[in-house]
Scaffold this motif. Structure first.
Motif, PDB file in Angstrom:
ATOM      1  N   GLY A 194      68.107 -18.326  14.954  1.00  0.00           N
ATOM      2  CA  GLY A 194      67.925 -19.756  15.177  1.00  0.00           C
ATOM      3  C   GLY A 194      69.054 -20.581  15.154  1.00  0.00           C
ATOM      4  O   GLY A 194      68.992 -21.886  15.014  1.00  0.00           O
ATOM      5  N   ILE A 254      61.762 -10.940   8.345  1.00  0.00           N
ATOM      6  CA  ILE A 254      61.627 -12.432   8.919  1.00  0.00           C
ATOM      7  C   ILE A 254      62.992 -12.792   9.520  1.00  0.00           C
ATOM      8  O   ILE A 254      63.880 -13.148   8.970  1.00  0.00           O
ATOM      9  CB  ILE A 254      61.348 -13.194   7.687  1.00  0.00           C
ATOM     10  N   GLY A 258      60.299 -16.699  12.848  1.00  0.00           N
ATOM     11  CA  GLY A 258      59.875 -16.788  11.621  1.00  0.00           C
ATOM     12  C   GLY A 258      58.648 -16.187  10.929  1.00  0.00           C
ATOM     13  O   GLY A 258      58.499 -15.079  11.469  1.00  0.00           O
ATOM     14  N   PHE A 259      57.848 -16.840  10.104  1.00  0.00           N
ATOM     15  CA  PHE A 259      56.804 -16.541   9.470  1.00  0.00           C
ATOM     16  C   PHE A 259      55.634 -15.958  10.692  1.00  0.00           C
ATOM     17  O   PHE A 259      55.048 -14.906  10.762  1.00  0.00           O
ATOM     18  CB  PHE A 259      56.013 -17.452   8.644  1.00  0.00           C
ATOM     19  N   PHE A 286      67.537 -25.216   4.841  1.00  0.00           N
ATOM     20  CA  PHE A 286      66.344 -25.528   5.586  1.00  0.00           C
ATOM     21  C   PHE A 286      65.880 -27.031   5.650  1.00  0.00           C
ATOM     22  O   PHE A 286      65.422 -27.614   6.646  1.00  0.00           O
ATOM     23  CB  PHE A 286      65.339 -24.610   5.340  1.00  0.00           C
ATOM     24  N   PHE A 301      58.718 -23.238  10.398  1.00  0.00           N
ATOM     25  CA  PHE A 301      58.330 -21.674  10.000  1.00  0.00           C
ATOM     26  C   PHE A 301      58.390 -20.883  11.156  1.00  0.00           C
ATOM     27  O   PHE A 301      57.876 -19.617  10.889  1.00  0.00           O
ATOM     28  CB  PHE A 301      56.736 -22.015   9.282  1.00  0.00           C
ATOM     29  N   ASN A 302      58.288 -21.465  12.209  1.00  0.00           N
ATOM     30  CA  ASN A 302      58.141 -20.455  13.673  1.00  0.00           C
ATOM     31  C   ASN A 302      59.441 -20.125  14.114  1.00  0.00           C
ATOM     32  O   ASN A 302      59.695 -19.810  15.187  1.00  0.00           O
ATOM     33  CB  ASN A 302      57.256 -21.281  14.728  1.00  0.00           C
ATOM     34  N   THR A 303      60.448 -20.554  13.204  1.00  0.00           N
ATOM     35  CA  THR A 303      61.988 -20.145  13.786  1.00  0.00           C
ATOM     36  C   THR A 303      62.906 -19.734  12.844  1.00  0.00           C
ATOM     37  O   THR A 303      63.766 -18.869  13.072  1.00  0.00           O
ATOM     38  CB  THR A 303      62.644 -21.653  14.151  1.00  0.00           C
ATOM     39  N   TYR A 304      62.468 -20.006  11.388  1.00  0.00           N
ATOM     40  CA  TYR A 304      63.567 -19.649  10.279  1.00  0.00           C
ATOM     41  C   TYR A 304      62.780 -19.140   9.367  1.00  0.00           C
ATOM     42  O   TYR A 304      61.560 -19.193   9.366  1.00  0.00           O
ATOM     43  CB  TYR A 304      64.278 -20.960   9.728  1.00  0.00           C
ATOM     44  N   ASN A 305      63.372 -18.243   8.605  1.00  0.00           N
ATOM     45  CA  ASN A 305      62.854 -17.547   7.450  1.00  0.00           C
ATOM     46  C   ASN A 305      62.715 -18.347   6.229  1.00  0.00           C
ATOM     47  O   ASN A 305      61.962 -17.830   5.414  1.00  0.00           O
ATOM     48  CB  ASN A 305      63.781 -16.373   6.941  1.00  0.00           C
ATOM     49  N   MET A 306      63.193 -19.275   6.296  1.00  0.00           N
ATOM     50  CA  MET A 306      62.713 -20.814   5.159  1.00  0.00           C
ATOM     51  C   MET A 306      62.981 -20.305   3.694  1.00  0.00           C
ATOM     52  O   MET A 306      62.564 -20.755   2.590  1.00  0.00           O
ATOM     53  CB  MET A 306      61.414 -21.070   5.337  1.00  0.00           C
TER      54      MET A 306
END
Length: 349
Positions: A194, A254, A258-259, A286, A301-306
Protein backbone atom coordinates in the motif's frame (compact mmCIF):
# COMPACT_ATOMS: atom_id res chain seq x y z
CA UNK A 1 38.72 -10.74 -3.83
CA UNK A 2 39.74 -11.39 -7.41
CA UNK A 3 42.50 -8.79 -7.93
CA UNK A 4 43.11 -9.74 -11.57
CA UNK A 5 39.53 -9.18 -12.72
CA UNK A 6 39.22 -5.58 -13.86
CA UNK A 7 37.79 -3.91 -16.96
CA UNK A 8 38.49 -0.25 -17.59
CA UNK A 9 36.10 -0.23 -20.58
CA UNK A 10 33.25 -1.71 -18.51
CA UNK A 11 33.92 0.82 -15.74
CA UNK A 12 33.71 3.67 -18.26
CA UNK A 13 30.29 2.29 -19.26
CA UNK A 14 29.21 2.63 -15.64
CA UNK A 15 29.79 -0.87 -14.24
CA UNK A 16 32.59 -1.38 -11.72
CA UNK A 17 33.06 -5.13 -11.31
CA UNK A 18 35.61 -4.61 -8.54
CA UNK A 19 32.88 -2.89 -6.51
CA UNK A 20 30.92 -6.11 -6.87
CA UNK A 21 33.79 -8.11 -5.41
CA UNK A 22 34.05 -5.71 -2.50
CA UNK A 23 30.30 -5.97 -1.88
CA UNK A 24 30.61 -9.75 -1.62
CA UNK A 25 33.49 -9.47 0.81
CA UNK A 26 31.56 -7.04 3.02
CA UNK A 27 28.38 -9.13 3.05
CA UNK A 28 30.02 -12.46 3.87
CA UNK A 29 29.93 -11.78 7.60
CA UNK A 30 26.16 -11.31 7.46
CA UNK A 31 25.49 -14.29 5.21
CA UNK A 32 27.55 -16.59 7.44
CA UNK A 33 25.15 -16.25 10.38
CA UNK A 34 22.26 -17.62 8.29
CA UNK A 35 23.95 -20.90 7.44
CA UNK A 36 22.24 -24.09 8.59
CA UNK A 37 23.50 -27.67 8.66
CA UNK A 38 21.53 -28.36 5.50
CA UNK A 39 23.48 -25.90 3.32
CA UNK A 40 25.81 -27.79 1.00
CA UNK A 41 27.55 -24.91 -0.77
CA UNK A 42 29.44 -21.74 -0.01
CA UNK A 43 28.84 -18.16 -1.13
CA UNK A 44 30.13 -17.34 -4.60
CA UNK A 45 29.23 -20.42 -6.63
CA UNK A 46 26.91 -20.49 -9.61
CA UNK A 47 24.17 -22.18 -7.63
CA UNK A 48 23.17 -22.55 -4.00
CA UNK A 49 22.84 -26.09 -2.67
CA UNK A 50 20.63 -27.15 0.22
CA UNK A 51 19.66 -30.60 1.44
CA UNK A 52 16.10 -31.49 2.38
CA UNK A 53 16.06 -32.27 6.11
CA UNK A 54 15.51 -35.87 7.15
CA UNK A 55 12.24 -37.04 8.66
CA UNK A 56 9.87 -36.11 5.85
CA UNK A 57 7.84 -39.06 4.56
CA UNK A 58 6.63 -37.32 1.41
CA UNK A 59 8.38 -33.92 1.20
CA UNK A 60 6.74 -31.23 -0.90
CA UNK A 61 8.72 -28.12 -1.80
CA UNK A 62 6.89 -24.81 -1.40
CA UNK A 63 8.11 -21.57 -2.96
CA UNK A 64 7.24 -17.90 -2.68
CA UNK A 65 8.60 -14.76 -4.29
CA UNK A 66 8.10 -11.05 -3.73
CA UNK A 67 9.79 -7.68 -3.49
CA UNK A 68 9.66 -4.64 -1.24
CA UNK A 69 7.85 -2.37 -3.68
CA UNK A 70 7.76 1.40 -3.40
CA UNK A 71 8.51 1.26 0.32
CA UNK A 72 12.05 1.53 -1.02
CA UNK A 73 11.35 5.20 -1.75
CA UNK A 74 11.22 5.80 2.01
CA UNK A 75 14.55 3.99 2.35
CA UNK A 76 16.11 6.29 -0.25
CA UNK A 77 14.86 9.44 1.46
CA UNK A 78 15.85 8.33 4.97
CA UNK A 79 19.17 6.94 3.69
CA UNK A 80 18.53 3.81 5.75
CA UNK A 81 19.16 0.54 3.98
CA UNK A 82 19.53 -2.18 6.63
CA UNK A 83 15.84 -2.93 7.25
CA UNK A 84 14.25 -3.32 3.81
CA UNK A 85 15.98 -6.68 3.45
CA UNK A 86 13.92 -7.92 6.39
CA UNK A 87 10.80 -6.83 4.48
CA UNK A 88 11.92 -8.76 1.42
CA UNK A 89 12.41 -11.98 3.37
CA UNK A 90 9.19 -11.49 5.33
CA UNK A 91 7.02 -11.09 2.26
CA UNK A 92 8.24 -14.45 0.98
CA UNK A 93 8.54 -16.65 4.08
CA UNK A 94 5.24 -15.42 5.51
CA UNK A 95 3.57 -16.69 2.33
CA UNK A 96 5.37 -20.04 2.44
CA UNK A 97 4.27 -20.85 6.00
CA UNK A 98 0.60 -20.36 5.09
CA UNK A 99 0.48 -23.94 3.84
CA UNK A 100 2.45 -25.24 6.80
CA UNK A 101 5.89 -25.32 5.20
CA UNK A 102 9.16 -24.74 7.06
CA UNK A 103 11.31 -22.28 5.08
CA UNK A 104 14.69 -23.76 4.11
CA UNK A 105 16.56 -21.16 2.09
CA UNK A 106 16.33 -17.73 0.52
CA UNK A 107 17.90 -15.96 -2.44
CA UNK A 108 17.85 -12.22 -3.10
CA UNK A 109 18.20 -10.01 -6.16
CA UNK A 110 19.43 -6.42 -5.94
CA UNK A 111 19.42 -4.19 -9.01
CA UNK A 112 21.04 -0.77 -8.65
CA UNK A 113 22.16 2.22 -10.64
CA UNK A 114 25.57 2.26 -8.96
CA UNK A 115 27.16 -0.42 -6.82
CA UNK A 116 28.25 1.23 -3.59
CA UNK A 117 29.67 -1.73 -1.64
CA UNK A 118 28.77 -0.37 1.79
CA UNK A 119 25.16 0.24 0.72
CA UNK A 120 24.83 -3.21 -0.84
CA UNK A 121 26.29 -4.77 2.30
CA UNK A 122 23.77 -2.89 4.44
CA UNK A 123 20.91 -4.18 2.29
CA UNK A 124 22.20 -7.75 2.55
CA UNK A 125 22.61 -7.34 6.31
CA UNK A 126 18.85 -6.75 6.45
CA UNK A 127 18.23 -9.80 4.28
CA UNK A 128 20.44 -11.88 6.56
CA UNK A 129 18.66 -10.57 9.66
CA UNK A 130 15.37 -11.57 8.06
CA UNK A 131 16.70 -15.02 7.24
CA UNK A 132 17.76 -15.56 10.85
CA UNK A 133 14.29 -14.53 12.01
CA UNK A 134 12.75 -16.83 9.39
CA UNK A 135 14.95 -19.89 10.04
CA UNK A 136 16.26 -19.68 6.49
CA UNK A 137 19.72 -19.92 4.99
CA UNK A 138 20.76 -17.18 2.60
CA UNK A 139 22.45 -19.46 0.09
CA UNK A 140 22.85 -17.07 -2.81
CA UNK A 141 21.79 -13.95 -4.60
CA UNK A 142 22.62 -11.49 -7.33
CA UNK A 143 23.64 -7.86 -7.44
CA UNK A 144 23.17 -6.22 -10.84
CA UNK A 145 24.69 -2.82 -11.51
CA UNK A 146 22.53 -1.22 -14.21
CA UNK A 147 23.68 2.34 -15.01
CA UNK A 148 21.24 4.33 -17.10
CA UNK A 149 18.41 2.03 -16.11
CA UNK A 150 18.22 2.97 -12.42
CA UNK A 151 19.25 6.34 -10.95
CA UNK A 152 22.65 6.10 -9.25
CA UNK A 153 21.23 6.39 -5.73
CA UNK A 154 18.32 3.97 -6.18
CA UNK A 155 17.89 0.20 -6.23
CA UNK A 156 15.26 -2.50 -6.37
CA UNK A 157 15.11 -5.53 -4.14
CA UNK A 158 13.34 -8.85 -4.59
CA UNK A 159 13.84 -12.45 -3.56
CA UNK A 160 12.34 -15.87 -3.14
CA UNK A 161 11.99 -18.51 -0.47
CA UNK A 162 11.80 -22.29 -0.69
CA UNK A 163 10.38 -24.39 2.12
CA UNK A 164 9.30 -27.97 2.71
CA UNK A 165 6.25 -29.67 4.21
CA UNK A 166 5.07 -33.28 4.45
CA UNK A 167 2.31 -33.86 1.94
CA UNK A 168 -0.13 -35.10 4.58
CA UNK A 169 0.54 -32.00 6.72
CA UNK A 170 -0.19 -29.38 4.08
CA UNK A 171 -2.70 -26.91 5.51
CA UNK A 172 -5.90 -26.80 3.51
CA UNK A 173 -9.32 -25.55 4.53
CA UNK A 174 -11.24 -28.79 4.14
CA UNK A 175 -11.72 -29.21 7.89
CA UNK A 176 -12.82 -25.62 8.53
CA UNK A 177 -16.37 -25.25 9.80
CA UNK A 178 -18.74 -22.73 11.30
CA UNK A 179 -17.86 -22.12 14.94
CA UNK A 180 -14.10 -22.13 14.38
CA UNK A 181 -12.29 -19.00 15.53
CA UNK A 182 -10.02 -16.52 13.80
CA UNK A 183 -6.93 -15.39 15.70
CA UNK A 184 -5.02 -12.21 14.88
CA UNK A 185 -1.24 -12.02 14.83
CA UNK A 186 -0.45 -8.29 15.11
CA UNK A 187 1.59 -6.43 12.53
CA UNK A 188 4.33 -3.89 13.24
CA UNK A 189 2.80 -1.30 10.93
CA UNK A 190 2.21 -0.90 7.22
CA UNK A 191 4.63 -3.76 6.48
CA UNK A 192 5.36 -3.70 2.72
CA UNK A 193 2.05 -3.01 1.01
CA UNK A 194 0.00 0.00 0.00
CA UNK A 195 2.96 2.35 -0.26
CA UNK A 196 1.83 3.90 -3.54
CA UNK A 197 -1.18 5.24 -1.63
CA UNK A 198 1.00 6.17 1.36
CA UNK A 199 3.28 8.15 -0.93
CA UNK A 200 0.35 9.98 -2.45
CA UNK A 201 -1.27 10.83 0.89
CA UNK A 202 1.91 12.16 2.51
CA UNK A 203 3.42 13.58 -0.69
CA UNK A 204 6.46 11.41 -0.02
CA UNK A 205 8.22 12.13 -3.31
CA UNK A 206 8.54 15.77 -2.27
CA UNK A 207 9.71 15.07 1.27
CA UNK A 208 13.25 15.25 2.60
CA UNK A 209 15.11 13.29 5.23
CA UNK A 210 14.72 16.25 7.58
CA UNK A 211 10.96 16.55 7.12
CA UNK A 212 10.45 12.79 7.40
CA UNK A 213 12.47 12.71 10.64
CA UNK A 214 10.31 15.15 12.59
CA UNK A 215 8.34 13.77 15.55
CA UNK A 216 4.63 13.24 14.83
CA UNK A 217 2.24 13.56 17.76
CA UNK A 218 -0.28 11.16 16.25
CA UNK A 219 2.49 8.53 16.12
CA UNK A 220 3.41 8.97 19.76
CA UNK A 221 6.38 11.18 18.93
CA UNK A 222 7.92 8.81 16.40
CA UNK A 223 8.81 10.20 13.00
CA UNK A 224 6.86 9.36 9.87
CA UNK A 225 10.00 8.07 8.16
CA UNK A 226 10.96 5.65 10.92
CA UNK A 227 7.37 4.49 11.38
CA UNK A 228 6.95 3.70 7.69
CA UNK A 229 10.31 1.90 7.58
CA UNK A 230 9.41 -0.38 10.50
CA UNK A 231 10.21 -3.87 9.14
CA UNK A 232 7.55 -6.42 8.36
CA UNK A 233 7.05 -8.99 11.11
CA UNK A 234 8.34 -12.46 10.27
CA UNK A 235 5.93 -15.03 11.72
CA UNK A 236 7.87 -18.22 10.95
CA UNK A 237 8.98 -19.26 14.44
CA UNK A 238 5.69 -18.65 16.29
CA UNK A 239 3.63 -20.28 13.55
CA UNK A 240 5.92 -23.32 13.36
CA UNK A 241 5.64 -23.65 17.14
CA UNK A 242 1.86 -23.47 16.86
CA UNK A 243 1.69 -26.12 14.13
CA UNK A 244 3.53 -28.60 16.35
CA UNK A 245 0.83 -28.54 19.01
CA UNK A 246 -2.44 -27.36 17.46
CA UNK A 247 -4.39 -28.31 14.36
CA UNK A 248 -4.48 -25.15 12.27
CA UNK A 249 -7.25 -25.07 9.68
CA UNK A 250 -6.21 -21.99 7.74
CA UNK A 251 -3.57 -19.25 7.64
CA UNK A 252 -3.75 -15.90 5.85
CA UNK A 253 -0.87 -13.49 5.30
CA UNK A 254 -2.48 -10.04 5.23
CA UNK A 255 -0.71 -8.15 2.46
CA UNK A 256 -1.88 -5.94 -0.40
CA UNK A 257 -5.66 -6.15 -0.69
CA UNK A 258 -6.02 -6.20 3.08
CA UNK A 259 -8.72 -8.23 4.80
CA UNK A 260 -11.03 -8.47 1.80
CA UNK A 261 -8.49 -10.06 -0.50
CA UNK A 262 -6.31 -12.18 1.78
CA UNK A 263 -8.53 -13.74 4.43
CA UNK A 264 -10.82 -15.32 1.79
CA UNK A 265 -7.85 -17.21 0.35
CA UNK A 266 -7.87 -19.56 3.36
CA UNK A 267 -11.63 -20.00 3.68
CA UNK A 268 -13.73 -22.52 1.70
CA UNK A 269 -16.89 -21.63 -0.20
CA UNK A 270 -19.97 -21.38 1.97
CA UNK A 271 -18.09 -20.04 4.96
CA UNK A 272 -16.94 -16.58 5.96
CA UNK A 273 -14.94 -14.80 8.67
CA UNK A 274 -17.17 -12.59 10.80
CA UNK A 275 -15.04 -9.79 12.23
CA UNK A 276 -16.02 -6.67 14.14
CA UNK A 277 -13.86 -3.75 13.04
CA UNK A 278 -14.01 -2.47 16.62
CA UNK A 279 -12.16 -5.61 17.71
CA UNK A 280 -9.26 -4.94 15.35
CA UNK A 281 -6.38 -3.33 17.24
CA UNK A 282 -5.70 -0.67 14.65
CA UNK A 283 -2.26 0.92 14.88
CA UNK A 284 -1.82 4.72 14.97
CA UNK A 285 -0.20 4.86 11.53
CA UNK A 286 -3.39 3.55 9.91
CA UNK A 287 -5.51 6.12 11.68
CA UNK A 288 -3.14 8.82 10.44
CA UNK A 289 -3.29 7.48 6.89
CA UNK A 290 -7.09 7.36 6.95
CA UNK A 291 -7.53 10.84 8.42
CA UNK A 292 -4.89 12.53 6.27
CA UNK A 293 -6.04 10.94 3.05
CA UNK A 294 -9.76 10.95 3.89
CA UNK A 295 -9.90 7.25 3.04
CA UNK A 296 -13.08 5.24 3.64
CA UNK A 297 -13.05 2.42 6.17
CA UNK A 298 -13.75 -0.07 3.39
CA UNK A 299 -10.77 1.09 1.35
CA UNK A 300 -8.51 0.98 4.40
CA UNK A 301 -9.47 -2.63 5.12
CA UNK A 302 -9.16 -3.42 1.42
CA UNK A 303 -5.62 -1.99 1.18
CA UNK A 304 -3.81 -2.37 4.50
CA UNK A 305 -3.34 -4.98 7.21
CA UNK A 306 -4.75 -2.45 9.75
CA UNK A 307 -2.62 -3.97 12.50
CA UNK A 308 -3.19 -7.64 11.68
CA UNK A 309 -0.27 -9.10 9.75
CA UNK A 310 -1.49 -12.69 9.77
CA UNK A 311 -4.57 -14.60 10.84
CA UNK A 312 -5.00 -18.26 11.74
CA UNK A 313 -8.13 -20.35 12.09
CA UNK A 314 -8.40 -23.03 14.76
CA UNK A 315 -11.20 -24.96 16.43
CA UNK A 316 -12.94 -23.11 19.28
CA UNK A 317 -11.67 -25.63 21.81
CA UNK A 318 -8.06 -24.99 20.68
CA UNK A 319 -8.23 -21.20 20.89
CA UNK A 320 -6.91 -20.79 24.42
CA UNK A 321 -3.99 -23.13 23.77
CA UNK A 322 -3.18 -21.46 20.45
CA UNK A 323 -3.16 -18.01 22.04
CA UNK A 324 -0.86 -19.24 24.81
CA UNK A 325 1.61 -20.75 22.34
CA UNK A 326 1.71 -17.65 20.15
CA UNK A 327 2.13 -15.34 23.11
CA UNK A 328 4.90 -17.55 24.51
CA UNK A 329 6.68 -17.12 21.18
CA UNK A 330 6.59 -13.34 21.23
CA UNK A 331 3.30 -12.68 19.41
CA UNK A 332 0.57 -10.79 21.27
CA UNK A 333 -2.16 -12.73 19.50
CA UNK A 334 -5.84 -12.14 20.20
CA UNK A 335 -9.34 -13.28 19.22
CA UNK A 336 -10.31 -11.60 15.95
CA UNK A 337 -13.54 -13.26 14.85
CA UNK A 338 -15.46 -16.42 14.06
CA UNK A 339 -16.13 -18.62 11.06
CA UNK A 340 -19.79 -18.53 10.05
CA UNK A 341 -21.92 -19.89 7.26
CA UNK A 342 -21.87 -17.16 4.64
CA UNK A 343 -21.57 -16.56 0.90
CA UNK A 344 -19.28 -13.63 1.71
CA UNK A 345 -15.89 -14.86 2.84
CA UNK A 346 -15.26 -11.76 4.93
CA UNK A 347 -18.06 -10.12 6.90
CA UNK A 348 -16.89 -6.91 8.57
CA UNK A 349 -19.28 -5.13 10.88
Amino acid sequence: MNTKSYSEAYKEAGVDITAGYKSVELMKQYVAKTMTKYVASGLGGFGGLCEIPEGYKHPVLVSGTDGVGTKLKISFIMEKYDTVGIDCVAMCVNDVICCGAQPLFFLDYIACGKNVPEKIAAIVKGVADGCVQGDSALIGGETAEMPGFYPEDEFDLAGFSVGVVDKDKIIDNNAMKAGDVVIALPSSGVHSNGFSLVRKIFDIDNQTKESMSKPVEALGGASLGDTLLTPTVIYVKPVMALLKEVTVKGISHITGGGFYENIPRSIPDGLGAAIKTSDVRVLPIFKLIQETGKISEHDMFNTYNMGVGMSVVVAKEDEEKALAILNANGVKAYHLGEIIESQDKVVLS
